[in-house]
Design an enzyme around this catalytic site. Structure first.
Site, PDB file in Angstrom:
ATOM      1  N   THR A 125      58.240  48.256  33.111  1.00 35.42           N
ATOM      2  CA  THR A 125      57.462  47.052  33.423  1.00 35.42           C
ATOM      3  C   THR A 125      57.829  45.873  32.515  1.00 35.42           C
ATOM      4  OG1 THR A 125      55.641  48.489  34.071  1.00 35.42           O
ATOM      5  CG2 THR A 125      55.095  46.182  33.695  1.00 35.42           C
ATOM      6  N   ARG A 242      53.720  61.445  39.571  1.00 36.38           N
ATOM      7  CA  ARG A 242      52.474  61.137  40.294  1.00 36.38           C
ATOM      8  C   ARG A 242      51.511  62.330  40.405  1.00 36.38           C
ATOM      9  NH1 ARG A 242      55.420  57.047  43.426  1.00 36.38           N
ATOM     10  NH2 ARG A 242      56.077  58.613  44.898  1.00 36.38           N
ATOM     11  N   VAL A 336      24.019  57.787  37.899  1.00 34.67           N
ATOM     12  CA  VAL A 336      23.141  58.949  37.689  1.00 34.67           C
ATOM     13  C   VAL A 336      22.429  58.815  36.337  1.00 34.67           C
ATOM     14  CG1 VAL A 336      23.128  61.454  37.254  1.00 34.67           C
ATOM     15  CG2 VAL A 336      24.430  60.527  39.197  1.00 34.67           C
ATOM     16  N   GLY A 338      21.651  56.052  34.932  1.00 35.26           N
ATOM     17  CA  GLY A 338      20.830  54.844  34.872  1.00 35.26           C
ATOM     18  C   GLY A 338      21.246  53.973  33.689  1.00 35.26           C
ATOM     19  N   GLU A 362      51.685  53.310  36.759  1.00 38.09           N
ATOM     20  CA  GLU A 362      52.595  54.125  37.584  1.00 38.09           C
ATOM     21  C   GLU A 362      52.461  53.811  39.076  1.00 38.09           C
ATOM     22  OE1 GLU A 362      53.093  58.247  36.552  1.00 38.09           O
ATOM     23  OE2 GLU A 362      52.361  57.819  34.536  1.00 38.09           O
ATOM     24  N   THR A 364      50.241  50.721  41.338  1.00 39.06           N
ATOM     25  CA  THR A 364      48.814  50.483  41.597  1.00 39.06           C
ATOM     26  C   THR A 364      48.395  51.197  42.893  1.00 39.06           C
ATOM     27  OG1 THR A 364      49.243  48.526  42.943  1.00 39.06           O
ATOM     28  CG2 THR A 364      49.003  48.166  40.554  1.00 39.06           C
TER      29      THR A 364
HETATM   30  C1  LIG Z   1      47.637  50.829  29.618  1.00 34.87           C
HETATM   31  C2  LIG Z   1      48.882  50.690  30.424  1.00 34.87           C
HETATM   32  C3  LIG Z   1      49.943  51.552  30.167  1.00 34.87           C
HETATM   33  C4  LIG Z   1      51.146  51.380  30.847  1.00 34.87           C
HETATM   34  N1  LIG Z   1      52.228  52.170  30.517  1.00 34.87           N
HETATM   35  C5  LIG Z   1      53.453  51.833  31.021  1.00 34.87           C
HETATM   36  C6  LIG Z   1      54.634  52.468  30.538  1.00 34.87           C
HETATM   37  O1  LIG Z   1      54.579  53.356  29.686  1.00 34.87           O
HETATM   38  N2  LIG Z   1      55.823  52.049  31.029  1.00 34.87           N
HETATM   39  C7  LIG Z   1      55.938  51.079  31.965  1.00 34.87           C
HETATM   40  O2  LIG Z   1      57.046  50.755  32.357  1.00 34.87           O
HETATM   41  N3  LIG Z   1      54.831  50.470  32.454  1.00 34.87           N
HETATM   42  C8  LIG Z   1      53.594  50.809  31.999  1.00 34.87           C
HETATM   43  N4  LIG Z   1      52.465  50.170  32.454  1.00 34.87           N
HETATM   44  C9  LIG Z   1      52.614  49.101  33.437  1.00 34.87           C
HETATM   45  C10 LIG Z   1      52.016  49.404  34.811  1.00 34.87           C
HETATM   46  O3  LIG Z   1      52.777  50.381  35.466  1.00 34.87           O
HETATM   47  C11 LIG Z   1      51.889  48.076  35.552  1.00 34.87           C
HETATM   48  O4  LIG Z   1      50.828  47.363  34.931  1.00 34.87           O
HETATM   49  C12 LIG Z   1      51.633  48.247  37.030  1.00 34.87           C
HETATM   50  O5  LIG Z   1      52.767  48.768  37.667  1.00 34.87           O
HETATM   51  C13 LIG Z   1      51.227  46.935  37.716  1.00 34.87           C
HETATM   52  O6  LIG Z   1      52.080  45.894  37.384  1.00 34.87           O
HETATM   53  P1  LIG Z   1      51.446  44.492  36.886  1.00 34.87           P
HETATM   54  O7  LIG Z   1      50.497  44.814  35.810  1.00 34.87           O
HETATM   55  O8  LIG Z   1      52.542  43.566  36.617  1.00 34.87           O
HETATM   56  O9  LIG Z   1      50.600  44.005  38.117  1.00 34.87           O
HETATM   57  P2  LIG Z   1      51.151  43.126  39.378  1.00 34.87           P
HETATM   58  O10 LIG Z   1      52.346  43.783  39.951  1.00 34.87           O
HETATM   59  O11 LIG Z   1      51.221  41.710  38.985  1.00 34.87           O
HETATM   60  O12 LIG Z   1      49.938  43.328  40.393  1.00 34.87           O
HETATM   61  C14 LIG Z   1      48.740  42.533  40.352  1.00 34.87           C
HETATM   62  C15 LIG Z   1      47.916  42.901  41.568  1.00 34.87           C
HETATM   63  O13 LIG Z   1      48.632  42.557  42.771  1.00 34.87           O
HETATM   64  C16 LIG Z   1      48.759  43.704  43.585  1.00 34.87           C
HETATM   65  N5  LIG Z   1      50.050  43.644  44.294  1.00 34.87           N
HETATM   66  C17 LIG Z   1      51.284  43.420  43.760  1.00 34.87           C
HETATM   67  N6  LIG Z   1      52.212  43.444  44.720  1.00 34.87           N
HETATM   68  C18 LIG Z   1      51.576  43.700  45.884  1.00 34.87           C
HETATM   69  C19 LIG Z   1      51.996  43.843  47.246  1.00 34.87           C
HETATM   70  N7  LIG Z   1      53.277  43.771  47.611  1.00 34.87           N
HETATM   71  N8  LIG Z   1      51.039  44.094  48.178  1.00 34.87           N
HETATM   72  C20 LIG Z   1      49.736  44.208  47.824  1.00 34.87           C
HETATM   73  N9  LIG Z   1      49.279  44.064  46.550  1.00 34.87           N
HETATM   74  C21 LIG Z   1      50.186  43.816  45.603  1.00 34.87           C
HETATM   75  C22 LIG Z   1      48.679  44.891  42.650  1.00 34.87           C
HETATM   76  O14 LIG Z   1      48.295  46.094  43.309  1.00 34.87           O
HETATM   77  C23 LIG Z   1      47.627  44.398  41.660  1.00 34.87           C
HETATM   78  O15 LIG Z   1      46.350  44.610  42.200  1.00 34.87           O
HETATM   79  C24 LIG Z   1      51.244  50.367  31.841  1.00 34.87           C
HETATM   80  C25 LIG Z   1      50.152  49.553  32.119  1.00 34.87           C
HETATM   81  C26 LIG Z   1      49.001  49.682  31.410  1.00 34.87           C
HETATM   82  C27 LIG Z   1      47.848  48.749  31.705  1.00 34.87           C
END
Ligand SMILES: Cc1cc2nc3c(=O)[nH]c(=O)nc-3n(C[C@H](O)[C@H](O)[C@H](O)COP(=O)(O)OP(=O)(O)OC[C@H]3O[C@@H](n4cnc5c(N)ncnc54)[C@H](O)[C@@H]3O)c2cc1C
Length: 378
Positions: A125, A242, A336, A338, A362, A364
């Site tokens: 990411t 997954r 549950v 409250g 991994e 959304t």
């Molecule tokens: C605590 C934590 C640990 C993590 N660990 C790792 C790690 O070890 N390694 C790593 O590489 N990453 C890691 N991540 C990153 C994580 O996988 C990403 O945050 C995730 O894939 C979402 O990317 P983003 O945050 O950029 O959200 P965005 O991609 O910007 O998404 C924002 C919103 O838009 C929605 N969205 C985006 N595109 C579409 C679409 N085409 N259609 C519909 N809805 C869409 C998403 O579902 C979300 O609701 C971690 C994240 C967190 C918060």
């Protein structure tokens, strides 16, 4: 079809359950409060063979089948999903190597994880590329027998403690997913900067940082697979992980159900325990039903990997259903309880905060539905 676990699987599950009950659970609130990295727990997990489950036996590792890994994942997350996330982060970072590295690379970059406690991070990411993985901007430029990495990664689990980073970068941004490469960065080379530990809503025991790469030189021997293989390797890794993430949801939700059963039998209103009200009973019944459905989907998606079947569709079913299930179950657990459910002295608000992350990392819950729809349209 046999839904029974074997005696060996039950014994493994019992070992993991005991570890979660006696080692993880008693410390879960402390690590949630302080957001310290629970290194001592990982040390004990390593000694017991509960860490690096992906490292093959021929490399001295535990090398467990996916179903067995899933059984352990449920128990660890029941104890504390922040701890579980940090434990499985190693597998996430080593899986690309298990999938695509050559024998020399496996010996050099995977086998050491079986010898002593070490940490690895999976770095996909970026600030500008989350769901849209192929839109990444971190570049890898070939320079003689090295690649030169430039760019930034964010939200990297265990990044502050990692001995090794599995980094995905682009050789040519215009080629999107066809231009990606997977490189292993060892230690803390010149040009690699580790950012501050993020102050998170939940799963606070896991370490989460940003990384910056400025002219970081990586030897060509550390390229996993060929140039252009990066996207395929990353997606295959996520197919493998997954089922485990789905089982984290099951573990969190099972903990929420157990707390809710206890509390609803003790809490009295209108002269009787609240579990005698049908409204509460239906919440408990839905929790139990949905937890079991998620567990079965996760088992199936793990089992498919063990018998050599592609599990993209079913593992997305499992991850998406289980993550949404855990969010609902933990929210209902707070209901549950409250008002007490909203107070940090009680255990369920942590579970609700922890569950939220599983709908995000991994892939959304929206991205899982995109994968499912794409598979349906094939
Ligand atoms: C605590 C934590 C640990 C993590 N660990 C790792 C790690 O070890 N390694 C790593 O590489 N990453 C890691 N991540 C990153 C994580 O996988 C990403 O945050 C995730 O894939 C979402 O990317 P983003 O945050 O950029 O959200 P965005 O991609 O910007 O998404 C924002 C919103 O838009 C929605 N969205 C985006 N595109 C579409 C679409 N085409 N259609 C519909 N809805 C869409 C998403 O579902 C979300 O609701 C971690 C994240 C967190 C918060």
């Amino acid at each position: 079809m046999d839904f029974n676990l074997s005696d060996e699987q039950r014994a493994l599950q019992e070992t993991a359950r005991k570890f979660a009950r006696e080692v993880i659970r008693p410390k879960a609130a402390h690590y949630d409060e302080t957001a310290e990295f629970p290194k001592e727990i990982f040390g004990q997990a390593f000694e017991l063979g509960l860490l690096n489950l992906t490292v093959p036996q021929e490399m001295g590792g535990v090398g467990l089948p996916h179903l067995e890994q899933a059984l352990i994942a449920e128990e660890m997350a029941w104890g504390c999903s922040g701890v579980a996330t940090s434990m499985v982060a190693n597998d996430l970072a080593l899986l690309p190597l298990v999938i695509a590295a050559n024998d020399e690379q496996k010996k050099r970059l995977v086998a050491p994880f079986a010898e002593k406690l070490r940490f690895a991070s999976f770095c996909l990411t970026e600030p500008g590329a989350g769901s849209d993985v192929a839109g990444m901007s971190t570049t890898a430029r070939r320079d003689g027998d090295h690649y030169v990495l430039n760019g930034a990664k964010c939200f990297i689990t265990n990044g502050g403690y990692a001995d090794q980073y599995t980094v995905f970068a682009t050789l040519d941004k215009a080629k999107r997913h066809k231009g990606m490469v997977c490189l292993v960065v060892e230690g803390r080379p010149k040009g690699l900067t580790v950012g501050k530990h993020e102050n998170k809503m939940g799963q606070r025991a896991s370490n989460t940082v940003a990384l910056t790469f400025e002219d970081v030189r990586v030897p060509v021997q550390n390229r996993i697979g060929e140039e252009g293989d990066g996207f395929r390797i990353a997606m295959e890794t996520l197919d493998n992980s997954r089922p485990l993430t789905a089982m984290f949801s099951v573990g969190i939700a099972r903990a929420a159900l157990e707390h809710s059963l206890d509390y609803s039998s003790q809490r009295q209103q209108f002269g009787k325990p609240i579990r005698e009200f049908q409204a509460i009973q239906f919440m408990l019944a839905d929790m139990a039903k949905d937890i079991q459905a998620a567990r079965l989907l996760a088992y199936q998606s793990a089992w498919m990997l063990d018998v050599g079947q592609k599990n993209t569709l079913v593992s997305s079913f499992a991850k998406c259903f289980a993550a949404d299930m855990a969010m609902k179950v933990t929210t209902d657990a707070v209901q549950v309880y409250g008002g007490y459910g909203y107070i940090k002295d009680y255990p369920v608000e942590k579970l609700m905060r922890d569950a939220k992350l599983i709908q995000i990392y991994e892939g959304t819950s929206q991205v899982q539905r995109i994968v499912i729809a794409r598979e349906l349209f094939k």
